[in-house]
Design a protein around this motif. Structure first.
Motif, PDB file in Angstrom:
ATOM      1  N   ASN A  63       0.818  -1.220   0.000  1.00  0.00           N
ATOM      2  CA  ASN A  63       0.000   0.000   0.000  1.00  0.00           C
ATOM      3  C   ASN A  63       0.850   1.268   0.000  1.00  0.00           C
ATOM      4  O   ASN A  63       0.550   2.250   0.686  1.00  0.00           O
ATOM      5  CB  ASN A  63      -0.950  -0.001   1.208  1.00  0.00           C
ATOM      6  N   VAL A  64       1.927   1.234  -0.781  1.00  0.00           N
ATOM      7  CA  VAL A  64       2.820   2.379  -0.949  1.00  0.00           C
ATOM      8  C   VAL A  64       2.594   2.959  -2.338  1.00  0.00           C
ATOM      9  O   VAL A  64       2.389   2.232  -3.305  1.00  0.00           O
ATOM     10  CB  VAL A  64       4.289   1.937  -0.764  1.00  0.00           C
ATOM     11  N   GLU A  65       2.633   4.289  -2.441  1.00  0.00           N
ATOM     12  CA  GLU A  65       2.436   4.952  -3.727  1.00  0.00           C
ATOM     13  C   GLU A  65       3.737   4.938  -4.541  1.00  0.00           C
ATOM     14  O   GLU A  65       4.832   4.997  -3.972  1.00  0.00           O
ATOM     15  CB  GLU A  65       1.993   6.404  -3.521  1.00  0.00           C
ATOM     16  N   THR A  66       3.618   4.871  -5.859  1.00  0.00           N
ATOM     17  CA  THR A  66       4.804   4.885  -6.713  1.00  0.00           C
ATOM     18  C   THR A  66       4.803   6.079  -7.662  1.00  0.00           C
ATOM     19  O   THR A  66       3.754   6.560  -8.076  1.00  0.00           O
ATOM     20  CB  THR A  66       4.914   3.601  -7.552  1.00  0.00           C
ATOM     21  N   SER A  77      -3.190  13.717  -5.526  1.00  0.00           N
ATOM     22  CA  SER A  77      -4.210  12.807  -6.067  1.00  0.00           C
ATOM     23  C   SER A  77      -4.808  11.925  -4.970  1.00  0.00           C
ATOM     24  O   SER A  77      -5.948  11.461  -5.107  1.00  0.00           O
ATOM     25  CB  SER A  77      -3.613  11.934  -7.175  1.00  0.00           C
ATOM     26  N   ILE A  78      -4.044  11.689  -3.901  1.00  0.00           N
ATOM     27  CA  ILE A  78      -4.575  10.865  -2.811  1.00  0.00           C
ATOM     28  C   ILE A  78      -4.984  11.710  -1.604  1.00  0.00           C
ATOM     29  O   ILE A  78      -5.563  11.188  -0.655  1.00  0.00           O
ATOM     30  CB  ILE A  78      -3.556   9.802  -2.353  1.00  0.00           C
ATOM     31  N   SER A  79      -4.700  13.033  -1.671  1.00  0.00           N
ATOM     32  CA  SER A  79      -4.962  13.882  -0.514  1.00  0.00           C
ATOM     33  C   SER A  79      -6.100  14.878  -0.727  1.00  0.00           C
ATOM     34  O   SER A  79      -6.489  15.552   0.206  1.00  0.00           O
ATOM     35  CB  SER A  79      -3.691  14.658  -0.123  1.00  0.00           C
ATOM     36  N   ASP A 122       7.326  17.770  -8.885  1.00  0.00           N
ATOM     37  CA  ASP A 122       5.957  17.812  -9.411  1.00  0.00           C
ATOM     38  C   ASP A 122       5.370  16.414  -9.537  1.00  0.00           C
ATOM     39  O   ASP A 122       4.171  16.208  -9.304  1.00  0.00           O
ATOM     40  CB  ASP A 122       5.932  18.522 -10.763  1.00  0.00           C
ATOM     41  N   LEU A 123       6.205  15.429  -9.919  1.00  0.00           N
ATOM     42  CA  LEU A 123       5.719  14.051 -10.005  1.00  0.00           C
ATOM     43  C   LEU A 123       5.264  13.558  -8.637  1.00  0.00           C
ATOM     44  O   LEU A 123       4.200  12.935  -8.501  1.00  0.00           O
ATOM     45  CB  LEU A 123       6.813  13.129 -10.558  1.00  0.00           C
ATOM     46  N   PHE A 124       6.076  13.823  -7.618  1.00  0.00           N
ATOM     47  CA  PHE A 124       5.704  13.427  -6.252  1.00  0.00           C
ATOM     48  C   PHE A 124       4.458  14.168  -5.788  1.00  0.00           C
ATOM     49  O   PHE A 124       3.545  13.574  -5.197  1.00  0.00           O
ATOM     50  CB  PHE A 124       6.860  13.698  -5.283  1.00  0.00           C
ATOM     51  N   LEU A 125       4.413  15.459  -6.029  1.00  0.00           N
ATOM     52  CA  LEU A 125       3.283  16.256  -5.552  1.00  0.00           C
ATOM     53  C   LEU A 125       1.988  15.909  -6.280  1.00  0.00           C
ATOM     54  O   LEU A 125       0.921  15.873  -5.658  1.00  0.00           O
ATOM     55  CB  LEU A 125       3.595  17.747  -5.694  1.00  0.00           C
TER      56      LEU A 125
END
Length: 211
Positions: A162-165, A203-205, A195-198
Motif C-alpha cells: 500500500n505504498v504509492e509509486t 491525487s490521494i490527498s 511535481d511528479l511526487f506532488l
C-alpha cells in the motif's frame, strides 16, 4: 494534530539533491515546502550519494532510524539506481543484470516491509528509475527495457505494501536539458521530480493550494 508534518526523505544521491545548485532546489525541499502547513513541521533528509538498496536497508534497521520512522507522517524513497550503475561499471553480463534486479527486488520488499510495519500510517512514496543515457549509447535500448521491467517490479511491490509509486521514466527520457551531469537532475530536473511526487500526493490527498 492535522497540521503536523514530519517528513523523512530516504535514499541515494537523488534524495540528497546531487546536481542541484543549492539544497532548497532539491525535489525533497520542494516537496516539503508544498506539504508543510505550519512552522512546527519538520523535514529530515537522509539521502546519501552512491547508496545502493542493500545499504539503504541496513541503515533503516538502526535503532535511531526506527524511532524516526515511527514519527514520520510522510516518507519518500529513491533507491535502485546505484545497484544498476554498479553493475554497468563492472561490465555486467545479461545474467548478472538479471541477478542484480532480483537482488534489488528482494531488498525493496524488505525496505517497504520494514517501513510499513514500523509505521503503517505514514504516507509513503517510492520512486522508480529513469534512463539518463543518450540515444546513441550502445546500451540505450537494453537500458530502456530493463528500467521498464524494474519500474513494473516497483509498482507491483509497492502495491502489495500500500505504498504509492512515482515513475519518472517518460519525464526524463531523451531530455538532457533536465540533467546536471550524466546521471543527476539539475534544478529544472528536480522541479520535475517534485511535481511528479506532488501530483501523486495531491491525487490521494484531495484539493490543495501550493504556496
Amino acid at each position: 494534530m492535522e497540521n503536523r508534518v514530519f517528513y523523512l526523505a530516504l535514499g541515494d544521491s537523488l534524495t540528497e539533491g546531487v546536481g542541484a545548485s543549492e539544497q532548497n532546489k532539491s525535489f525533497t525541499a520542494h516537496f516539503f515546502h508544498a506539504i508543510k502547513q505550519t512552522n512546527e513541521c519538520q523535514y529530515m533528509n537522509f539521502g546519501k550519494s552512491a547508496r545502493c538498496s542493500g545499504e539503504l536497508l541496513e541503515s533503516l534497521a538502526e535503532s535511531n532510524m526506527r524511532n524516526l520512522l515511527k514519527r514520520a507522517t510522510h516518507i519518500t524513497i529513491t533507491t535502485g539506481g546505484n545497484d544498476m550503475i554498479r553493475a554497468y561499471r563492472n561490465n555486467a553480463t545479461f545474467l548478472e543484470y538479471v541477478r542484480t534486479v532480483r537482488s534489488l527486488e528482494q531488498n525493496l520488499k524488505r525496505i517497504l516491509q520494514l517501513i510499513t510495519q514500523t509505521n503503517p500510517n505514514s504516507k509513503t512514496f517510492l520512486m522508480g528509475l529513469y534512463n539518463p543515457g543518450s540515444t546513441d549509447h550502445s546500451l540505450y535500448k537494453m537500458a530502456n527495457l530493463l528500467i521498464q521491467r524494474i519500474n513494473k517490479i516497483y509498482e507491483e511491490t509497492a502495491r502489495h505494501f500500500n505504498v504509492e509509486t512515482i515513475n519518472p521514466m517518460d519525464s526524463f527520457l531523451n531530455k538532457p536539458h533536465l540533467l546536471a551531469d550524466e546521471v543527476h537532475p539539475n534544478d529544472l530536473g528536480y522541479r520535475v521530480l517534485a511535481d511528479l511526487f506532488l501530483n501523486k500526493y495531491w491525487s490521494i490527498s484531495g484539493p490543495h493550494k501550493i504556496s
